[in-house]
Scaffold this motif. Structure first.
Motif, PDB file in Angstrom:
ATOM      1  N   SER A  93       0.828  -1.201   0.000  1.00 53.87           N
ATOM      2  CA  SER A  93       0.000   0.000   0.000  1.00 53.87           C
ATOM      3  C   SER A  93       0.870   1.262   0.000  1.00 53.87           C
ATOM      4  O   SER A  93       2.087   1.208   0.203  1.00 53.87           O
ATOM      5  N   LYS A  94       0.214   2.409  -0.208  1.00 50.32           N
ATOM      6  CA  LYS A  94       0.932   3.689  -0.194  1.00 50.32           C
ATOM      7  C   LYS A  94       1.568   3.929   1.176  1.00 50.32           C
ATOM      8  O   LYS A  94       2.668   4.487   1.275  1.00 50.32           O
ATOM      9  N   LYS A  95       0.875   3.505   2.223  1.00 46.75           N
ATOM     10  CA  LYS A  95       1.387   3.677   3.587  1.00 46.75           C
ATOM     11  C   LYS A  95       2.684   2.905   3.777  1.00 46.75           C
ATOM     12  O   LYS A  95       3.637   3.400   4.391  1.00 46.75           O
ATOM     13  N   ILE A  96       2.745   1.692   3.237  1.00 47.58           N
ATOM     14  CA  ILE A  96       3.947   0.868   3.358  1.00 47.58           C
ATOM     15  C   ILE A  96       5.100   1.477   2.568  1.00 47.58           C
ATOM     16  O   ILE A  96       6.241   1.534   3.031  1.00 47.58           O
ATOM     17  N   TRP A  97       4.803   1.947   1.350  1.00 45.56           N
ATOM     18  CA  TRP A  97       5.834   2.593   0.533  1.00 45.56           C
ATOM     19  C   TRP A  97       6.372   3.837   1.241  1.00 45.56           C
ATOM     20  O   TRP A  97       7.584   4.100   1.237  1.00 45.56           O
ATOM     21  N   LEU A  98       5.463   4.607   1.854  1.00 45.14           N
ATOM     22  CA  LEU A  98       5.866   5.826   2.554  1.00 45.14           C
ATOM     23  C   LEU A  98       6.748   5.496   3.753  1.00 45.14           C
ATOM     24  O   LEU A  98       7.770   6.151   3.992  1.00 45.14           O
ATOM     25  N   LEU A  99       6.357   4.473   4.507  1.00 40.84           N
ATOM     26  CA  LEU A  99       7.152   4.043   5.658  1.00 40.84           C
ATOM     27  C   LEU A  99       8.535   3.592   5.224  1.00 40.84           C
ATOM     28  O   LEU A  99       9.543   3.904   5.868  1.00 40.84           O
ATOM     29  N   SER A 100       8.595   2.865   4.111  1.00 44.64           N
ATOM     30  CA  SER A 100       9.860   2.319   3.632  1.00 44.64           C
ATOM     31  C   SER A 100      10.790   3.406   3.103  1.00 44.64           C
ATOM     32  O   SER A 100      12.015   3.298   3.240  1.00 44.64           O
ATOM     33  N   GLY A 101      10.218   4.418   2.506  1.00 46.84           N
ATOM     34  CA  GLY A 101      11.059   5.474   1.943  1.00 46.84           C
ATOM     35  C   GLY A 101      11.383   6.595   2.909  1.00 46.84           C
ATOM     36  O   GLY A 101      12.238   7.446   2.618  1.00 46.84           O
ATOM     37  N   SER A 102      10.741   6.607   4.054  1.00 42.97           N
ATOM     38  CA  SER A 102      10.893   7.717   4.995  1.00 42.97           C
ATOM     39  C   SER A 102      12.314   7.845   5.527  1.00 42.97           C
ATOM     40  O   SER A 102      12.838   8.955   5.671  1.00 42.97           O
ATOM     41  N   SER A 103      12.954   6.712   5.832  1.00 42.35           N
ATOM     42  CA  SER A 103      14.301   6.775   6.414  1.00 42.35           C
ATOM     43  C   SER A 103      15.302   7.372   5.436  1.00 42.35           C
ATOM     44  O   SER A 103      16.139   8.201   5.815  1.00 42.35           O
ATOM     45  N   VAL A 104      15.209   6.968   4.174  1.00 37.65           N
ATOM     46  CA  VAL A 104      16.118   7.507   3.156  1.00 37.65           C
ATOM     47  C   VAL A 104      15.864   8.998   2.958  1.00 37.65           C
ATOM     48  O   VAL A 104      16.800   9.799   2.835  1.00 37.65           O
ATOM     49  N   LEU A 105      14.595   9.380   2.953  1.00 38.62           N
ATOM     50  CA  LEU A 105      14.239  10.788   2.776  1.00 38.62           C
ATOM     51  C   LEU A 105      14.755  11.636   3.938  1.00 38.62           C
ATOM     52  O   LEU A 105      15.300  12.739   3.722  1.00 38.62           O
ATOM     53  N   VAL A 106      14.581  11.157   5.159  1.00 41.66           N
ATOM     54  CA  VAL A 106      15.046  11.889   6.343  1.00 41.66           C
ATOM     55  C   VAL A 106      16.553  12.095   6.290  1.00 41.66           C
ATOM     56  O   VAL A 106      17.063  13.200   6.541  1.00 41.66           O
ATOM     57  N   VAL A 107      17.295  11.052   5.945  1.00 43.30           N
ATOM     58  CA  VAL A 107      18.755  11.150   5.875  1.00 43.30           C
ATOM     59  C   VAL A 107      19.172  12.104   4.766  1.00 43.30           C
ATOM     60  O   VAL A 107      20.118  12.895   4.924  1.00 43.30           O
ATOM     61  N   TYR A 108      18.466  12.046   3.641  1.00 42.24           N
ATOM     62  CA  TYR A 108      18.788  12.959   2.536  1.00 42.24           C
ATOM     63  C   TYR A 108      18.591  14.414   2.961  1.00 42.24           C
ATOM     64  O   TYR A 108      19.426  15.274   2.658  1.00 42.24           O
ATOM     65  N   LEU A 109      17.505  14.687   3.673  1.00 38.28           N
ATOM     66  CA  LEU A 109      17.252  16.051   4.142  1.00 38.28           C
ATOM     67  C   LEU A 109      18.319  16.504   5.129  1.00 38.28           C
ATOM     68  O   LEU A 109      18.746  17.667   5.127  1.00 38.28           O
TER      69      LEU A 109
END
Length: 368
Positions: A93-109
């Motif tokens: 689901s979109k929620k799972i994709w968001l959870l999975s990509g959140s760590s990479v996004l946070v580190v990138y920021l």
């Protein structure tokens, strides 16, 4: 000589990672888990290349790569989690994709300011052991360890939920092979332990060993090029049991239970070693969800436990008959509906609090 050997070792890991990815992408019938595993192998290969370059002070030749290597460790946990979810039949689901990509996004920021520096300035920071970015470095290390523990834990919980789901639908689960996902989760867990120890040589040596084992079991042993990693019946892929929020009502449950008991006693459906919830529901002309709720409500058991209890009772009846004394314990177990000695012994001890042989001894029966 040692460095040379390790270099070859790491490049071998890169080759195996890329080659395994191409093999998987070459499948004729690819599923979501195939794409995820192929992408993950590519990420592992790229990560190894970064390590080889930086290990040989290659950052001086390619300073524009500095900082990008910090994103790669945060991709492995999410890829493991996405793969486990996909291979166990859950929808991504979109929620799972968001959870999975959140760590990479946070580190990138967090790294964004550093990554906007010129390659020469990044190289200077690197040569000065991160001077001026000590706090950022500490935060990244903490997040890296947290990411590993977090996604390994989520993956373990997902496998646990999957085991619960299949016990709601199947009467025998021995053919459903979970070894592959256990290898993956265990391998990643050991690598994250090495990350916590903070030994780069140990980490990436274990990564190479991981990709060797993953390629071997994922392709050669399990046959991922031909069929799904976890072999389940078609109906389990198409429909997972979802409990209704509202009870179907006592009358429906009572009627369904009465029909179930009659068919079990009259036709001994449990003798079919491949019996599953959907098939029984079709025979009773009820929805699988209603049948599942009926068994839970009336027997306080899931489908797996209910059917195997019936098989144990059948074995006990067969074992005490004089004409069956010439047969072996295992043959009577198979006659009762079990498909393996392990399953029979485990379930017998679970329900009877003793082994089959101890039970027979208590009945003054001597059977091989």
């Amino acid at each position: 000589m040692v460095d040379f050997d390790l270099g070859i070792f790491y490049w071998a890991g890169v080759f195996i990672a890329f080659f395994s990815s191409f093999l998987i992408l070459g499948k004729q019938k690819k599923r979501t888990q195939d794409f995820l595993l192929a992408i993950w192998f590519l990420i592992i290969g790229i990560h190894l290349i970064f390590f080889i370059i930086f290990r040989a002070d290659g950052f001086l030749k390619y300073p524009y790569l500095i900082g990008l290597e910090l994103l790669l460790p945060f991709m492995h946990g999410p890829m493991l989690y996405l793969y486990i979810i996909s291979v166990t039949g859950r929808e991504l689901s979109k929620k799972i994709w968001l959870l999975s990509g959140s760590s990479v996004l946070v580190v990138y920021l967090l790294l964004f300011q550093f990554l906007t520096l010129s390659p020469q300035n990044r190289a200077m920071v690197y040569l000065n052991n991160g001077r001026g970015y000590e706090l950022l470095s500490d935060i990244i290390k903490i997040l890296m360890m947290f990411s590993g523990v977090f996604y390994v834990t989520l993956s373990c919980l997902e496998v646990r939920k999957y085991k619960k789901r299949i016990s709601e639908q199947y009467s025998n689960t021995e053919k459903i092979n979970l070894n592959w996902v256990y290898y993956l989760i265990s391998g990643i867990a050991f690598i994250w332990i090495a990350v916590i120890i903070r030994n780069d040589i140990l980490i990436f040596s274990m990564v190479v060993l991981f990709i060797l084992v993953a390629a071997y079991f994922g392709i050669s042993r399990v046959g991922i090029l031909d069929f799904p990693v976890i072999a389940v019946e078609k109906e389990a892929d198409n429909e997972s049991i979802k409990y209704q929020k509202n009870s179907p009502g006592d009358e429906v449950i009572q009627t369904t239970y009465k029909k179930l008991v009659e068919r079990m006693k009259g036709e001994k459906l449990y003798k079919d070693s491949e019996l599953n919830l959907n098939h029984v529901a079709q025979l009773l002309e009820v929805h699988p969800n209603i049948l599942s709720q009926t068994i839970n409500s009336m027997e306080n058991k899931n489908f797996y436990d209910y059917i195997n209890r019936q098989r144990i009772e059948e074995f006990k009846k067969l074992a005490v008959l004089p004409e069956n004394q010439k047969y072996t314990i295992l043959s009577l177990a198979f006659e009762s509906g079990f498909n393996s000695k392990t399953s029979f012994n485990r379930n017998f001890k679970k329900y009877m609090d003793c082994s089959p042989r101890e039970f027979l001894k208590s009945q003054n029966l001597d059977m091989k």
